[in-house]
Design a protein around this motif. Sequence first.
Motif, PDB file in Angstrom:
ATOM      1  N   PHE A 197      59.667 -67.023  23.606  1.00 30.53           N
ATOM      2  CA  PHE A 197      59.050 -66.381  24.777  1.00 30.53           C
ATOM      3  C   PHE A 197      60.107 -65.645  25.610  1.00 30.53           C
ATOM      4  O   PHE A 197      59.922 -64.481  25.993  1.00 30.53           O
ATOM      5  N   LEU A 198      61.242 -66.301  25.883  1.00 30.80           N
ATOM      6  CA  LEU A 198      62.292 -65.680  26.696  1.00 30.80           C
ATOM      7  C   LEU A 198      62.899 -64.459  25.996  1.00 30.80           C
ATOM      8  O   LEU A 198      63.186 -63.440  26.638  1.00 30.80           O
ATOM      9  N   ILE A 199      63.104 -64.559  24.698  1.00 32.13           N
ATOM     10  CA  ILE A 199      63.678 -63.439  23.945  1.00 32.13           C
ATOM     11  C   ILE A 199      62.755 -62.222  24.021  1.00 32.13           C
ATOM     12  O   ILE A 199      63.209 -61.089  24.219  1.00 32.13           O
ATOM     13  N   ALA A 218      53.520 -61.131  36.179  1.00 34.03           N
ATOM     14  CA  ALA A 218      52.489 -61.113  35.137  1.00 34.03           C
ATOM     15  C   ALA A 218      52.300 -62.489  34.516  1.00 34.03           C
ATOM     16  O   ALA A 218      51.171 -62.920  34.250  1.00 34.03           O
ATOM     17  N   CYS A 219      53.399 -63.191  34.300  1.00 31.69           N
ATOM     18  CA  CYS A 219      53.299 -64.521  33.677  1.00 31.69           C
ATOM     19  C   CYS A 219      52.716 -65.548  34.645  1.00 31.69           C
ATOM     20  O   CYS A 219      51.976 -66.446  34.225  1.00 31.69           O
ATOM     21  N   ARG A 220      53.013 -65.403  35.928  1.00 28.73           N
ATOM     22  CA  ARG A 220      52.431 -66.323  36.910  1.00 28.73           C
ATOM     23  C   ARG A 220      50.936 -66.068  37.083  1.00 28.73           C
ATOM     24  O   ARG A 220      50.128 -66.996  37.056  1.00 28.73           O
ATOM     25  N   LEU A 221      50.569 -64.790  37.238  1.00 29.65           N
ATOM     26  CA  LEU A 221      49.183 -64.465  37.555  1.00 29.65           C
ATOM     27  C   LEU A 221      48.303 -64.293  36.323  1.00 29.65           C
ATOM     28  O   LEU A 221      47.101 -64.547  36.373  1.00 29.65           O
ATOM     29  N   GLY A 222      48.907 -63.867  35.208  1.00 27.39           N
ATOM     30  CA  GLY A 222      48.114 -63.627  34.005  1.00 27.39           C
ATOM     31  C   GLY A 222      48.077 -64.798  33.046  1.00 27.39           C
ATOM     32  O   GLY A 222      47.096 -64.971  32.317  1.00 27.39           O
ATOM     33  N   LEU A 223      49.153 -65.618  33.036  1.00 22.48           N
ATOM     34  CA  LEU A 223      49.217 -66.748  32.115  1.00 22.48           C
ATOM     35  C   LEU A 223      49.138 -68.096  32.825  1.00 22.48           C
ATOM     36  O   LEU A 223      49.067 -69.134  32.163  1.00 22.48           O
ATOM     37  N   GLY A 224      49.181 -68.071  34.160  1.00 29.61           N
ATOM     38  CA  GLY A 224      49.110 -69.329  34.903  1.00 29.61           C
ATOM     39  C   GLY A 224      50.393 -70.125  34.886  1.00 29.61           C
ATOM     40  O   GLY A 224      50.379 -71.325  35.180  1.00 29.61           O
ATOM     41  N   HIS A 225      51.526 -69.490  34.549  1.00 30.74           N
ATOM     42  CA  HIS A 225      52.803 -70.201  34.543  1.00 30.74           C
ATOM     43  C   HIS A 225      53.260 -70.445  35.984  1.00 30.74           C
ATOM     44  O   HIS A 225      53.119 -69.567  36.840  1.00 30.74           O
ATOM     45  N   PRO A 226      53.831 -71.601  36.277  1.00 30.33           N
ATOM     46  CA  PRO A 226      54.299 -71.849  37.642  1.00 30.33           C
ATOM     47  C   PRO A 226      55.505 -71.001  38.023  1.00 30.33           C
ATOM     48  O   PRO A 226      55.750 -70.748  39.192  1.00 30.33           O
ATOM     49  N   VAL A 227      56.263 -70.559  37.020  1.00 32.26           N
ATOM     50  CA  VAL A 227      57.442 -69.729  37.274  1.00 32.26           C
ATOM     51  C   VAL A 227      57.583 -68.749  36.118  1.00 32.26           C
ATOM     52  O   VAL A 227      57.255 -69.066  34.973  1.00 32.26           O
ATOM     53  N   GLY A 228      58.052 -67.533  36.420  1.00 35.20           N
ATOM     54  CA  GLY A 228      58.212 -66.525  35.382  1.00 35.20           C
ATOM     55  C   GLY A 228      59.461 -66.727  34.564  1.00 35.20           C
ATOM     56  O   GLY A 228      60.361 -67.490  34.941  1.00 35.20           O
ATOM     57  N   PRO A 229      59.585 -66.027  33.408  1.00 36.60           N
ATOM     58  CA  PRO A 229      60.718 -66.247  32.504  1.00 36.60           C
ATOM     59  C   PRO A 229      62.072 -65.897  33.112  1.00 36.60           C
ATOM     60  O   PRO A 229      63.070 -66.569  32.827  1.00 36.60           O
TER      61      PRO A 229
END
Length: 286
Positions: A197-199, A218-229
């Motif tokens: 994912f990070l790569i 995008a990762c916070r709002l689109g994937l529900g991740h608590p923190v982006g990469p």
Amino acid sequence: MTKPIGVVGAGMMGSEIALIFAVAGHSVLLTDQSRAAADAAIVRLETVLDRGIGRGFFSEADKGRALGNLRAVDSLDDFADRQVVVEAVFEDQSVKQAVFRQLDTILPADAIIASNTSTIPISTLASVVSAERQSRFLGTHYFSPVHRMKLVEVIPTFDTAEEVVDEVMDLCRNAGKEPIRVKDVPGFAVNRVLHAFLIEAVKLVEEGVATPEDIDKACRLGLGHPVGPFDLMDVVTNSLSLQAQEIMHDAYGERFRPGSLLKQKVAAGHIGRKSGRGWKVYPPKG
């Protein structure tokens, strides 16, 4: 049942591993390259506890129990009565193996040794201890911040006894963690998923598709991740991310080749929050 536990390495990971076991009621000794470093870690943990109380992660009773059960010591020689020792030193095979060689001469014969490595195969690390000790050696990979993250990857070696795996998984559960059993391969399970994912996130920036700030959003709002990469890399440090990817690149080939932009960041000293600059710029502390 409580056990005397030792933790080697008083950085962010090691000190918080010591903390969760002290909160759970175990007698915990913490050591580092110097007594001053271990003492300073316990002072930092008081701040972690106070903040955790304010956010509902700890109670005042937890704080009293933790500080009562946790003690800094001068060296590994103080670990002669420990039944479980967790190693959490710098992510370097030779450094870790030097610790294990020393522990092998100090610990009781029935003591368990667990490494908190995030990428190095556990059987490789275990190869430096005596044959009698290898059945009581395994990996326990915690996630940062340890006092909040529930997961622990438990990684047996070729020779780890089943009762040792069971005992360590119970020990983790009693400390409020959720252990999963993972095969002993480079990167284990979570880091293989994470670094793929990070790569790809770094490739998106290299190709001009989006900025680090927008990919984090995008990762916070689109994937529900608590923190982006990119925020995540800046917290764990870009140098550690690069090191993990290089280990997995050696093991698995092109799919884990680190991005050239990440290499440039590390070479330029843009390590992350720790250095004041990573993918983003951070104001000086204090």
